[in-house]
Design a protein around this motif. Sequence first.
Motif, short mmCIF file in Angstrom:
data_model
loop_
_atom_site.label_atom_id
_atom_site.label_comp_id
_atom_site.label_asym_id
_atom_site.label_seq_id
_atom_site.Cartn_x
_atom_site.Cartn_y
_atom_site.Cartn_z
N ASN A 243 0.85 -1.19 0.00
CA ASN A 243 0.00 0.00 0.00
C ASN A 243 0.89 1.25 0.00
OD1 ASN A 243 -1.65 2.20 0.58
ND2 ASN A 243 -2.83 1.14 2.16
N PRO A 244 0.97 1.98 -1.13
CA PRO A 244 1.87 3.15 -1.19
C PRO A 244 1.60 4.19 -0.12
CG PRO A 244 1.05 2.57 -3.38
CD PRO A 244 0.27 1.77 -2.40
N ASP A 245 0.33 4.43 0.22
CA ASP A 245 0.00 5.42 1.25
C ASP A 245 0.49 4.96 2.62
OD1 ASP A 245 -1.13 7.24 -0.45
OD2 ASP A 245 -3.20 6.63 -0.07
N ALA A 246 0.33 3.67 2.91
CA ALA A 246 0.80 3.15 4.20
C ALA A 246 2.31 3.30 4.32
CB ALA A 246 0.38 1.69 4.36
N VAL A 247 3.02 2.94 3.26
CA VAL A 247 4.48 3.04 3.29
C VAL A 247 4.90 4.50 3.39
CG1 VAL A 247 6.60 2.64 1.99
CG2 VAL A 247 4.80 0.89 2.04
N ARG A 248 4.23 5.37 2.68
CA ARG A 248 4.61 6.79 2.70
C ARG A 248 4.44 7.39 4.09
NH1 ARG A 248 1.47 11.43 1.05
NH2 ARG A 248 -0.03 10.04 0.04
N VAL A 250 4.22 5.82 7.06
CA VAL A 250 5.08 5.18 8.06
C VAL A 250 6.53 5.64 7.91
CG1 VAL A 250 6.05 2.99 8.86
CG2 VAL A 250 3.59 3.16 8.37
N GLU A 251 7.02 5.60 6.70
CA GLU A 251 8.43 5.96 6.50
C GLU A 251 8.67 7.46 6.69
OE1 GLU A 251 10.60 3.64 6.52
OE2 GLU A 251 8.97 2.17 6.47
N THR A 252 7.67 8.27 6.37
CA THR A 252 7.80 9.70 6.62
C THR A 252 7.90 9.98 8.12
OG1 THR A 252 6.62 10.30 4.60
CG2 THR A 252 6.73 11.97 6.33
N ALA A 253 7.07 9.30 8.91
CA ALA A 253 7.13 9.47 10.36
C ALA A 253 8.48 9.03 10.90
CB ALA A 253 6.01 8.68 11.02
N ARG A 254 8.99 7.91 10.38
CA ARG A 254 10.30 7.42 10.81
C ARG A 254 11.39 8.44 10.48
NH1 ARG A 254 11.34 1.92 11.04
NH2 ARG A 254 9.82 1.53 9.38
N GLU A 255 11.36 8.98 9.26
CA GLU A 255 12.36 9.96 8.83
C GLU A 255 12.26 11.26 9.62
OE1 GLU A 255 12.46 8.39 4.17
OE2 GLU A 255 11.42 10.24 4.72
N CYS A 256 11.02 11.66 9.94
CA CYS A 256 10.84 12.90 10.72
C CYS A 256 11.52 12.78 12.08
CB CYS A 256 9.35 13.20 10.89
SG CYS A 256 8.56 13.91 9.43
N LEU A 257 11.37 11.62 12.73
CA LEU A 257 12.04 11.43 14.01
C LEU A 257 13.55 11.44 13.84
CD1 LEU A 257 12.09 10.84 17.02
CD2 LEU A 257 11.79 8.41 16.48
N ASP A 258 14.04 10.72 12.86
CA ASP A 258 15.49 10.66 12.65
C ASP A 258 16.09 12.04 12.38
OD1 ASP A 258 15.40 7.94 13.00
OD2 ASP A 258 15.46 7.45 10.85
N LYS A 259 15.42 12.82 11.53
CA LYS A 259 15.92 14.15 11.19
C LYS A 259 15.88 15.09 12.40
CE LYS A 259 14.88 14.00 6.23
NZ LYS A 259 16.27 14.25 5.79
N ILE A 333 -1.60 11.09 6.68
CA ILE A 333 -1.70 11.21 5.22
C ILE A 333 -2.60 12.39 4.84
CG2 ILE A 333 -2.90 10.13 3.26
CD1 ILE A 333 -0.15 9.14 3.39
N GLY A 334 -3.66 12.60 5.62
CA GLY A 334 -4.61 13.68 5.33
C GLY A 334 -4.47 14.84 6.28
N THR A 335 -5.60 15.28 6.85
CA THR A 335 -5.60 16.42 7.75
C THR A 335 -4.83 16.14 9.03
OG1 THR A 335 -7.01 17.96 9.03
CG2 THR A 335 -7.79 15.69 8.81
N HIS A 336 -4.29 17.21 9.63
CA HIS A 336 -3.59 17.06 10.90
C HIS A 336 -4.57 16.98 12.07
CE1 HIS A 336 -4.41 21.42 11.08
NE2 HIS A 336 -4.34 21.27 12.39
N ARG A 337 -5.82 17.29 11.83
CA ARG A 337 -6.80 17.39 12.92
C ARG A 337 -7.17 16.00 13.44
NH1 ARG A 337 -8.21 22.55 13.42
NH2 ARG A 337 -7.92 23.92 11.62
N ASP A 338 -7.48 15.95 14.74
CA ASP A 338 -7.76 14.68 15.39
C ASP A 338 -9.12 14.70 16.08
OD1 ASP A 338 -7.05 15.29 18.58
OD2 ASP A 338 -5.91 16.50 17.16
N ILE A 386 10.30 4.18 0.09
CA ILE A 386 9.03 4.81 -0.26
C ILE A 386 8.91 4.82 -1.78
CG2 ILE A 386 7.63 6.91 -0.11
CD1 ILE A 386 9.14 7.66 2.39
N PRO A 387 7.85 4.25 -2.33
CA PRO A 387 7.72 4.22 -3.79
C PRO A 387 7.79 5.61 -4.40
CG PRO A 387 6.07 2.81 -2.76
CD PRO A 387 6.74 3.58 -1.65
N GLY A 388 8.71 5.82 -5.32
CA GLY A 388 8.83 7.08 -6.04
C GLY A 388 9.58 8.16 -5.31
N ALA A 389 9.95 7.93 -4.05
CA ALA A 389 10.59 8.99 -3.25
C ALA A 389 11.97 9.33 -3.78
CB ALA A 389 10.68 8.59 -1.80
#
Length: 396
Positions: A243-248, A250-259, A333-338, A386-389
């Motif tokens: 699932n490209p959205d799931a991978v995007r 998850v991996e974005t969150a991982r990278e955000c922490l690392d950075k 993936i979508g809005t930041h609101r919870d 991440i596909p296409g990243a």
Amino acid sequence: MAAPRKCTGVECPNDAGSLQCPTCLKMGIDSFFCSQDCFKRSWGEHKTIHKKSNLLTNLFPPKVVSEPDPATGTFNPFPAYPFTGSLRPLYPLSPMRTIPKTIPHPDYARDGIPRSEQKLIGRHNIKLLNKEEQEGMRKVCRLAREVLDIAARALKPGVTTDQIDEIVHKACIERESYPSPLNYMHFPKSVCTSINESICHGIPDQRPLEDGDIINIDVTLYHKGFHGDINETYYVGDKALANPDAVRVVETARECLDKSIELVKPGMLFRDPGNVIEKHAKSRNCSVVKTYCGHGINQLFHCAPNVPHYGKNKAVGTAKPGMCFTIEPMINIGTHRDRTWPDDWTSTTQDGSLSAQFEHTMLVTEDGVEVLTARLPDSPGGPVPIPGAEQKENGN
């Protein structure tokens, strides 16, 4: 233009943010707070509002509208709630698990109230740990990593989050540790399990994991007077990885922490990680949750400093050697609101989109940072492409 909404916190002069008391929200009462810290400090007095509002409910109790499934005995406890996505709670919850009395308990274990945290009036008074205390944090964080890895190895389609909770609970006891979430502010379980559109604080229940889910496991241990906090998001089955959205997300969150960890050293402003996290999240077409933040941790589960994950925040304070805190970006993936479920804990995305989170506990050293909950060579999970990243980053 309407005047700014004021914070409901006890003797708090600040303007309110978007954080609402989950119980008040369910009851239709307006109560907004400026931060999680303010909400927790005010809880002892604020909760009396709920008791007053419950008087009519107790006199005229609502009818039972959800019958258990005859085959399994399970049921959705909130059938009338407008869920934002496809995830549903599946009750009954298993009984609250117990911890041997020989294992030291935090102060809230008895009645759910973290009084030691509420005594801290000065929210910007950040503790500097001495060498002995730093070693205590190293030990508990190593144990927390072990427990998270044990839980992650058990993930597969068909396993329930309640089974994950049991695994975490037993692993904590084996390490002579108390699972910090258990009865913290009355949380009923030993670990948080947040699936798909759930951002954080998911309560383990009877729902079996499905091929294609993503799940965050948030583990905290209390060992010999210190708390260690860590979480990661994992893929369940092959469908999630496809699932490209799931991978995007998850991996974005991982990278955000690392950075963000790359910034941590003496002199770092606590408002700075949010700028890096939001910039990277936006580059992946993702959003950053603003309601929750990283936090100080030591002999207390949550304390100063606050470390927001969004850009242009106004966090106060500067990192100094001996400080321990978490960074734990929640990326959608979508809005930041919870929005919070009627269980008063499970936070989900307002539009039902996927959410992922990663967290480390870290110690500021004289010349940089020590990630106390760092992955081990055999830790399950880990990054995937991440596909296409790569093409996008290379400008192709």
